[in-house]
Scaffold this active site. Structure first.
Site, short mmCIF file in Angstrom:
data_model
loop_
_atom_site.label_atom_id
_atom_site.label_comp_id
_atom_site.label_asym_id
_atom_site.label_seq_id
_atom_site.Cartn_x
_atom_site.Cartn_y
_atom_site.Cartn_z
N ASP A 1 -103.29 123.48 -13.13
CA ASP A 1 -104.02 124.33 -12.20
C ASP A 1 -105.33 123.63 -11.86
OD1 ASP A 1 -105.41 126.26 -10.81
OD2 ASP A 1 -104.87 127.91 -12.16
N HIS A 2 -105.44 123.14 -10.64
CA HIS A 2 -106.60 122.33 -10.25
C HIS A 2 -107.90 123.14 -10.21
CE1 HIS A 2 -108.21 118.59 -9.15
NE2 HIS A 2 -107.34 118.20 -8.25
N ARG A 3 -107.80 124.45 -10.30
CA ARG A 3 -109.02 125.25 -10.36
C ARG A 3 -109.81 124.98 -11.63
NH1 ARG A 3 -106.96 131.27 -9.91
NH2 ARG A 3 -105.50 130.39 -11.46
#
Length: 398
Positions: A367-369
């Site tokens: 999850d690039h967040r």
């Protein structure tokens, strides 16, 4: 003193279960942890034990009834000196349907086995389950069986000029509906990205084969998966952010101290993710035994409630289908998933020479967040380093 045992929350979105068989009848004395009833959900068949010692007063459902989660299953008298209710004779007819009937003490004979989702689909298609041949475990009727039953051959074969068969609408129900909801939520909320790299597994193959041969007499089936789980476990010690879940409501990343790894497994009804608990504290052989137990339970549709849910990280494999690599969807609310693909002999360059090695691809989706690209790559290379040097992997085991 009266005590009511409710149908527990079995997890993974299950809201109801069908009563398959009773192991007790009114008047029976039961011990703590004694099996009371077997129920079937859209994911698994589960045996529910008694949480307390006592005497059975009432069974709230008949075999074949569908009970909701948190509805009463069994009433027990857990006090002392309570009179035993009379048992119904074995030949007694089942009670008339009512909201909480007193069921017959034995399973109904001849009743076709099917999950609640399959029964609902049969009702919608107006198909009598008793007329369908079940090919699932124990003769259970599956969705494929319903579809095959509905595709009975017509009296005359169509000519080559006739149009193809009409469209078929298949409702999303049960486990497939849950998968659809989870995948859609994961793609909506997480910012997916995937990193892929090769693994030279030649030395791992040799070590795995030696251990498998040495433990064969113990009845342990050793595969590559236990080594992958241990490699991921050790790498996660350095990259804790990947062993985490997102609390969307609080906008917080929960870094887990435990290592409970989901192992994605395909079934006839869809993807099930049983969980290997405490991976960091298990040996290779212990992991092999646990993986085999979970695999057998999943294939038989009898995963225990405690084997589902609350995973911190997931490993998925396409198994025999393999493929070069894929981009798995995160197992929400986790923030990372490790993908494994087919291992095959591949020409590679070593010390300026072209040699054939056992090579597979490995992917890490995050999850690039909350996980940056360099963190995912660093984790992947730590896993690869341990798989390519299994002696180092074994030396670092706790």
């Amino acid at each position: 003193m009266a005590f009511e045992l409710e149908l527990p929350d079995i997890g993974e979105g299950v809201v109801e279960a069908e009563v398959q068989q009773w192991f007790v009848a009114p008047g029976d004395e039961v011990e703590e942890d004694q099996p009371l009833v077997e129920v079937m959900t859209d994911k698994a068949t589960v045996v529910i034990p008694s949480p307390r010692r006592g005497k059975v007063v009432k069974l709230h459902w008949n075999v074949g009834d569908v009970a909701k989660v948190h509805s009463p299953l069994v009433s027990l008298d857990v006090g002392e000196g309570a009179p035993a209710p009379a048992k119904p004779p074995a030949s007694a007819a089942p009670p008339a349907p009512k909201p909480t009937p007193t069921p017959t003490p034995a399973p109904t004979k001849g009743k076709p086995l099917a999950t609640p989702a399959v029964r609902a689909l049969a009702r919608e298609l107006e198909v009598d389950l008793a007329a369908v041949s079940g090919t699932g475990p124990g003769g259970r009727v599956t969705k494929d069986d319903l579809a095959a039953h509905g595709r009975a051959p017509a009296p005359a074969a169509p000519s080559s000029r006739q149009p193809a068969a009409g469209d078929e609408r298949v409702p999303l129900r049960g486990i497939r509906k849950r998968i659809a909801e989870n995948m859609a939520r994961s793609k909506r909320t997480a910012a997916h990205f995937t990193f892929v790299e090769q693994v030279d597994a030649t030395r791992l193959v040799a070590v795995k084969d030696r251990i498998a041969q040495a433990t064969r007499e113990e009845g342990v089936k050793v595969t590559f998966l236990p080594f992958v789980l241990k490699a991921a476990s050790q790498a996660l010690r350095r990259h804790r952010k990947l062993n985490a879940t997102m609390d969307e409501e609080k906008a917080e990343l929960v870094l887990h101290g435990r290592q409970d790894f989901g192992v994605a497994s395909s079934t006839e009804d869809g993807l099930v993710v049983p969980v290997v608990r405490g991976v960091d504290a298990r040996s290779i052989l212990d992991l092999a035994r646990e993986i085999e137990r979970l695999s057998a339970g999943t294939k038989a549709g009898k995963v225990r409630p405690e084997d589902l849910g609350r995973s911190t990280f997931t490993v998925t494999s396409l198994g025999a289908l393999g493929g070069l690599f894929a981009t798995p969807v995160l197992n929400h609310p986790e923030v990372a998933i490790l993908g494994l693909y087919r291992m095959r002999p591949t020409p590679v360059v070593r010390d300026g020479q072209v040699v054939v090695r056992d090579v597979m691809h490995l992917s890490v989706t995050c999850d690039h967040r909350v996980v940056d690209g360099h963190e995912a790559a660093a984790f992947a290379y730590d896993v690869i380093r341990l798989l390519e040097d299994p002696d180092l992997l074994l030396a670092n085991m706790a």
